[in-house]
Scaffold this active site. Structure first.
Site, mmCIF file in Angstrom:
data_model
loop_
_atom_site.group_PDB
_atom_site.id
_atom_site.type_symbol
_atom_site.label_atom_id
_atom_site.label_comp_id
_atom_site.label_asym_id
_atom_site.label_seq_id
_atom_site.Cartn_x
_atom_site.Cartn_y
_atom_site.Cartn_z
ATOM 1 N N GLU A 105 1.009 -0.878 7.786
ATOM 2 C CA GLU A 105 1.434 -1.645 6.609
ATOM 3 C C GLU A 105 1.519 -0.738 5.396
ATOM 4 O OE1 GLU A 105 -0.300 -5.466 4.065
ATOM 5 O OE2 GLU A 105 -0.720 -5.312 6.209
ATOM 6 N N ASP A 107 1.931 -1.293 1.278
ATOM 7 C CA ASP A 107 1.833 -2.370 0.289
ATOM 8 C C ASP A 107 2.134 -1.938 -1.136
ATOM 9 O OD1 ASP A 107 0.899 -4.069 2.276
ATOM 10 O OD2 ASP A 107 -1.193 -3.794 1.754
ATOM 11 N N GLU A 109 1.253 -4.147 -4.422
ATOM 12 C CA GLU A 109 0.654 -5.383 -4.919
ATOM 13 C C GLU A 109 0.585 -5.298 -6.439
ATOM 14 O OE1 GLU A 109 -2.294 -7.129 -1.553
ATOM 15 O OE2 GLU A 109 -3.011 -5.323 -2.572
#
Length: 302
Positions: A105, A107, A109
């Site tokens: 993953e 990310d 954010e």
């Protein structure tokens, strides 16, 4: 006759340029939302305005979407305008992820804040289900007043997070040092907005003020330039890697070009500037959390 000669020469030159461009290929996909993505939850919190998409968060629900296909290597980009005003407690995520407990993953954010305080951007990298590689920075602009491009570039040598084409983080392939690298799982592209006031803003001390709901994140200009994997399963991993990797002169992907194996000198200088002026947290420097420095931190140049 002179005009005819110029026309023929121009046509030949134009054809040569096209053939040269085709020699290094990718799967270019830039389109309206519903051509690349589908809602994954809370359809009643989606607002469509032509090429513009808005996700809403209120005290009933957030919302999220996912790509219709999975990909291996390439680049994904979305232009995003984050929640305006008091966004404390909210998180907007834009990320790539594979499936399963041992997933990979990448990310972005975006952690909301009280009015006038800067948004924080947190990046993280999961490899084989293991994350805990957070970095946080504040941006050099207000991400709530206009759209800005957020990009994840991924190949067999590095993962690069970029904001308006400026690199803010590089995760390099250090397999030769015994560090696993995410290169064998096809990944989808996702985004969502949700309430995370237990941790998102000042460690959870500032809670979401629901009187300001709905909180709205806006999107446009979706772009996926990557290798699509029709069978994104673990059993097909080897076939997907072969499918999405260059093989001689007959199949050359742009992400395998030598210039894509590391940042350019200019990009390296940009990254150093970001780290020096905008980084507020780096897991590699968190000795309380990691008394023994993570192996990749010893070898990453950035």
């Amino acid at each position: 006759m002179a005009f005819g000669v110029v026309s023929v020469q121009s046509s030949v030159l134009h054809t040569a340029v096209i053939l040269l461009a085709m020699a290094v290929v990718g799967v270019v996909r830039s389109a309206k939302f519903d051509e690349l993505f589908r809602p994954s939850w809370a359809l009643d919190h989606f607002v469509y305005e032509g090429y513009l998409l808005k996700l809403q968060l209120d005290n009933y629900s957030g919302a999220g979407f996912e790509s219709k296909s999975k990909y291996m290597f390439g680049k994904v980009t979305a232009q995003i305008k984050l929640v305006e005003g008091d966004s404390a407690g909210t998180v907007t995520a834009f990320y790539m992820s594979s499936d399963g407990p041992n997933h990979n993953e990448f990310d972005f954010e975006f952690l909301g804040n009280t009015t006038g305080e800067p948004y924080l951007v947190q990046t993280n990298v999961y490899v084989n289900g293991v994350g805990n590689r957070e970095q946080r920075l504040n941006l050099w602009f207000d991400p709530t007043t206009d759209f800005h491009s957020y990009t994840i570039l991924w190949n067999q040598r590095q993962v690069v997070f970029m904001v308006d084409e400026t690199p803010i983080r590089v995760h390099s392939n250090l397999e030769h040092k015994g560090v696993p690298f995410p290169k064998d799982q096809a990944m989808g592209v996702y985004s969502s907005i949700w309430n995370a006031d237990d941790w998102a803003t000042q460690g959870g001390r500032v809670k979401t003020n629901w009187t300001h709901a709905p909180f709205v994140t806006s999107y446009r200009a979706f772009e996926i330039d990557a290798c699509e994997c029709p069978t994104p399963t673990a059993a097909a991993a080897a076939d997907n890697m072969k499918r999405c990797s260059s093989s001689g002169a007959e199949k050359r992907y742009w992400w395998d070009e030598p210039t894509m194996s590391e940042l350019s000198l200019h990009q390296s200088h940009q990254l150093l500037w970001v780290r020096a002026n905008h980084m507020v947290y780096d897991y590699c420097a968190d000795t309380a959390r990691f008394p023994v420095i993570p192996v990749e931190c010893e070898h990453h140049r950035h």
